[in-house]
Design a protein around this motif. Structure first.
Motif, short mmCIF file in Angstrom:
data_model
loop_
_atom_site.label_atom_id
_atom_site.label_comp_id
_atom_site.label_asym_id
_atom_site.label_seq_id
_atom_site.Cartn_x
_atom_site.Cartn_y
_atom_site.Cartn_z
N ALA A 5 0.79 -1.22 -0.23
CA ALA A 5 0.05 0.03 -0.11
C ALA A 5 0.96 1.33 0.03
O ALA A 5 0.59 2.17 -0.48
N ALA A 6 1.92 1.20 0.76
CA ALA A 6 2.88 2.24 0.74
C ALA A 6 3.47 2.61 -0.77
O ALA A 6 3.74 3.83 -1.12
N ALA A 7 3.88 1.58 -1.41
CA ALA A 7 4.30 1.49 -2.73
C ALA A 7 3.32 2.26 -3.48
O ALA A 7 3.49 3.39 -4.34
N ARG A 8 2.19 1.87 -3.52
CA ARG A 8 1.02 2.51 -4.39
C ARG A 8 0.79 4.10 -3.88
O ARG A 8 0.81 4.76 -4.82
N CYS A 9 0.98 4.40 -2.66
CA CYS A 9 0.59 5.64 -2.38
C CYS A 9 1.69 6.59 -2.61
O CYS A 9 1.35 7.77 -2.92
N THR A 10 2.93 5.99 -2.87
CA THR A 10 4.23 6.96 -3.32
C THR A 10 4.41 6.78 -4.76
O THR A 10 5.43 7.26 -5.06
N ALA A 11 3.59 5.86 -5.45
CA ALA A 11 3.77 5.84 -6.76
C ALA A 11 5.16 5.20 -6.91
O ALA A 11 5.99 5.72 -8.23
N ILE A 12 5.72 4.30 -6.32
CA ILE A 12 7.07 3.73 -6.45
C ILE A 12 6.87 1.95 -6.58
O ILE A 12 5.72 1.71 -6.07
N SER A 13 7.14 1.50 -7.39
CA SER A 13 7.25 0.04 -7.74
C SER A 13 7.29 -0.67 -6.50
O SER A 13 8.31 -0.36 -5.62
N TYR A 14 6.61 -1.82 -6.23
CA TYR A 14 6.88 -2.66 -5.17
C TYR A 14 8.64 -3.04 -5.09
O TYR A 14 8.98 -3.11 -3.90
N ARG A 15 9.03 -3.41 -6.08
CA ARG A 15 10.26 -3.97 -6.17
C ARG A 15 11.26 -2.95 -5.51
O ARG A 15 12.02 -3.05 -4.71
N LYS A 16 11.20 -1.61 -6.17
CA LYS A 16 12.02 -0.52 -5.80
C LYS A 16 11.63 -0.26 -4.17
O LYS A 16 12.58 0.11 -3.32
N THR A 17 10.37 -0.31 -3.75
CA THR A 17 9.93 -0.07 -2.26
C THR A 17 10.87 -0.97 -1.50
O THR A 17 11.64 -0.53 -0.34
#
Length: 124
Positions: free
Chosen positions: A41-53
């Motif tokens: 969810a944090a990845a989605r909120c910050t528009a960062i890919s899950y992998r990069k997150t």
């Protein structure tokens, strides 16, 4: 909130001796993890890919002698993530210094507002 086009924008970026770079993106990610309790969810909120997150979290956790983020695996409704006290402290310190930096910039550059033109075109 109206944006003052003559106010200098400030972005605080801290570079530590161990190679850690702490800036607005990583701090926003930590805040999103704290708010959502989920790395995905944090990845989605910050528009960062899950992998990069995940990579950013690993880098943050590895930069300190104790982790900033703790997570547990599990599917929907079973896993989760939370910030450690150190993770929360890092956010608070960063936001405090960010505010102090903005204040200093306003103090030292605020009087230039009347000297600025509405365009930053550099024509000879």
């Amino acid at each position: 909130m109206a944006i003052d086009m003559y106010r200098p924008e400030t972005k605080l970026r801290l570079v530590f001796d161990n190679g850690l770079v702490l800036g607005p993106g990583k701090v926003a990610l930590l805040e999103a993890i704290s708010e959502t309790g989920s790395i995905a969810a944090a990845a989605r909120c910050t528009a960062i890919s899950y992998r990069k997150t995940r990579h950013l979290i690993d880098a943050l956790n590895g930069a300190f002698d104790q982790p900033l983020v703790l997570s547990s695996k599990g599917g929907a409704g079973h896993g989760g993530a939370r910030l450690t006290p150190l993770g929360l402290d890092i956010i608070a310190r960063y936001r405090r210094v960010e505010q102090q930096t903005r204040s200093a910039v306003d103090t030292h550059f605020g009087d230039l507002k009347s000297s600025l033109t509405s365009s930053n075109d550099e024509t000879p």
